[in-house]
Design a protein around this motif. Structure first.
Motif, PDB file in Angstrom:
ATOM      1  N   PHE A 226      46.932  33.644  35.225  1.00  0.00           N
ATOM      2  CA  PHE A 226      46.261  32.868  36.200  1.00  0.00           C
ATOM      3  C   PHE A 226      44.918  32.432  35.712  1.00  0.00           C
ATOM      4  O   PHE A 226      44.202  31.557  36.349  1.00  0.00           O
TER       5      PHE A 226
ATOM      6  N   ALA B 108      42.894  36.786  40.655  1.00  0.00           N
ATOM      7  CA  ALA B 108      42.622  37.025  38.828  1.00  0.00           C
ATOM      8  C   ALA B 108      41.435  37.392  38.792  1.00  0.00           C
ATOM      9  O   ALA B 108      40.986  38.347  38.000  1.00  0.00           O
TER      10      ALA B 108
ATOM     11  N   TYR C 231      49.042  39.413  34.642  1.00  0.00           N
ATOM     12  CA  TYR C 231      48.671  38.507  35.788  1.00  0.00           C
ATOM     13  C   TYR C 231      47.339  37.893  35.660  1.00  0.00           C
ATOM     14  O   TYR C 231      47.205  36.467  35.684  1.00  0.00           O
TER      15      TYR C 231
ATOM     16  N   LEU D   1      45.933  32.993  44.628  1.00  0.00           N
ATOM     17  CA  LEU D   1      46.532  33.670  43.459  1.00  0.00           C
ATOM     18  C   LEU D   1      45.396  33.552  42.228  1.00  0.00           C
ATOM     19  O   LEU D   1      45.413  34.143  41.548  1.00  0.00           O
ATOM     20  N   HIS D   2      44.849  32.227  42.418  1.00  0.00           N
ATOM     21  CA  HIS D   2      43.817  31.825  41.593  1.00  0.00           C
ATOM     22  C   HIS D   2      42.612  32.896  41.577  1.00  0.00           C
ATOM     23  O   HIS D   2      42.101  33.369  40.478  1.00  0.00           O
TER      24      HIS D   2
ATOM     25  N   GLN E 238      47.685  24.553  38.978  1.00  0.00           N
ATOM     26  CA  GLN E 238      48.542  25.651  39.801  1.00  0.00           C
ATOM     27  C   GLN E 238      48.596  24.760  41.293  1.00  0.00           C
ATOM     28  O   GLN E 238      50.027  25.217  41.687  1.00  0.00           O
TER      29      GLN E 238
END
Length: 295
Positions: free
Chosen positions: A127, A174, A123, A170-171, A135
């Motif tokens: 990302f 990471a 993951y 989500l970015h 994205q």
């Protein structure tokens, strides 16, 4: 027979200085005198830098092309403040969700289970490898891959604001995972062994032993992430989310006053990031209590 010279009677006693001895506070001629180093070059460079900064500031203030009167007129308008509010809300929500998911990923990465470690590593690798703009555009066009999800059309399910939240979270997760993992690894293993010897459970060890010490290593990069997220939210303007940048764009597309409206957005970003920097300083000082890093 008297050993006292009558000529010396009544004369003051000889002092060490009278026989050539050096007093304690007098410089020793055998020791070289320490002279402060003349930093002529550094002072000259400082004068040149200050002069250049003064010239730059004067040119910015006195240049009519910046249209400072227009900047003042739009700085507190309703449209700009509404966009600023959305930017702040989006930043706060993304940071909370991002660090929640990042903490989960960090614990998976530190797990003894190789599957969990591999999923977490994959993951973070994926990302962190994709630009945030890519994205966002991918999630914005997710309907091309999945027209419906659970019987609901993705066009109705994922609007621009939802896409911005999902993509940014989500970015950020990471990067937050690596920040949290680094903070946990900074805690001495002896602390955990001592906690285990006292019979503390895993949750209590994490809450009472690990996190208070790990926060000293987590807060500085987390503060930088917060400021970066605030500025990074400007990218959501490409998917028509009415954040601060998009709000000023709507105005200058109508008035063609591009430079002053961009200055309005820039000044608001400077004000907010400066306030966040001050807050970060006090949070760092709170967690640095009792250590050499306390200021």
């Amino acid at each position: 027979m008297s050993l006292v010279d009558p000529d010396t009677l009544g004369a003051p006693a000889a002092s060490p200085t009278s026989v050539g001895a050096t007093p304690d506070d007098a410089p020793d001629p055998a020791v070289p005198r320490i002279v402060a180093r003349r930093r002529t070059g550094q002072w000259a460079a400082a004068v040149v830098v200050l002069a250049l900064l003064a010239l730059a500031a004067t040119s910015v203030v006195r240049n009519d092309a910046f249209q400072w009167d227009v900047v003042a007129d739009y700085f507190l308008t309703t449209a700009v403040l509404r966009g600023l509010g959305l930017t702040l809300w989006l930043t706060a929500l993304v940071m909370v969700l991002g660090f929640a998911l990042g903490t989960l990923l960090a614990t998976m990465r530190l797990s003894a289970n190789p599957v969990l470690r591999g999923v977490s590593w994959g993951y973070v690798w994926l990302f962190r490898s994709m630009p945030i703009l890519v994205q966002l555009l991918f999630w914005f066009n997710i309907g091309a891959l999945y027209p419906t999800v659970l019987g609901v059309k993705t066009v109705n399910l994922l609007g621009p604001v939802t896409v911005a939240i999902v993509g940014l979270t989500l970015h950020e997760a990471a990067y937050a995972a690596e920040v949290v993992r680094g903070g946990i690894l900074s805690v001495d293993k002896g602390q955990l062994e001592a906690a285990q010897s006292l019979g503390l459970g895993a949750w209590r060890r994490l809450r009472r032993i690990v996190l208070p010490q790990a926060m000293r290593a987590i807060v500085p990069p987390a503060g930088n992430m917060l400021i970066g997220t605030l500025k990074g939210t400007s990218v959501v303007s490409v998917i028509a989310v009415q954040d601060l940048l998009y709000s000023v764009q709507l105005v200058y597309h109508r008035t063609y006053q591009v430079i002053p409206l961009l200055l309005v957005a820039t000044l608001w970003y400077v004000v907010v990031t400066s306030a966040l920097g001050v807050g970060q300083y006090f949070v760092e000082r709170h967690y640095a209590r009792g250590t050499a890093g306390a200021r």
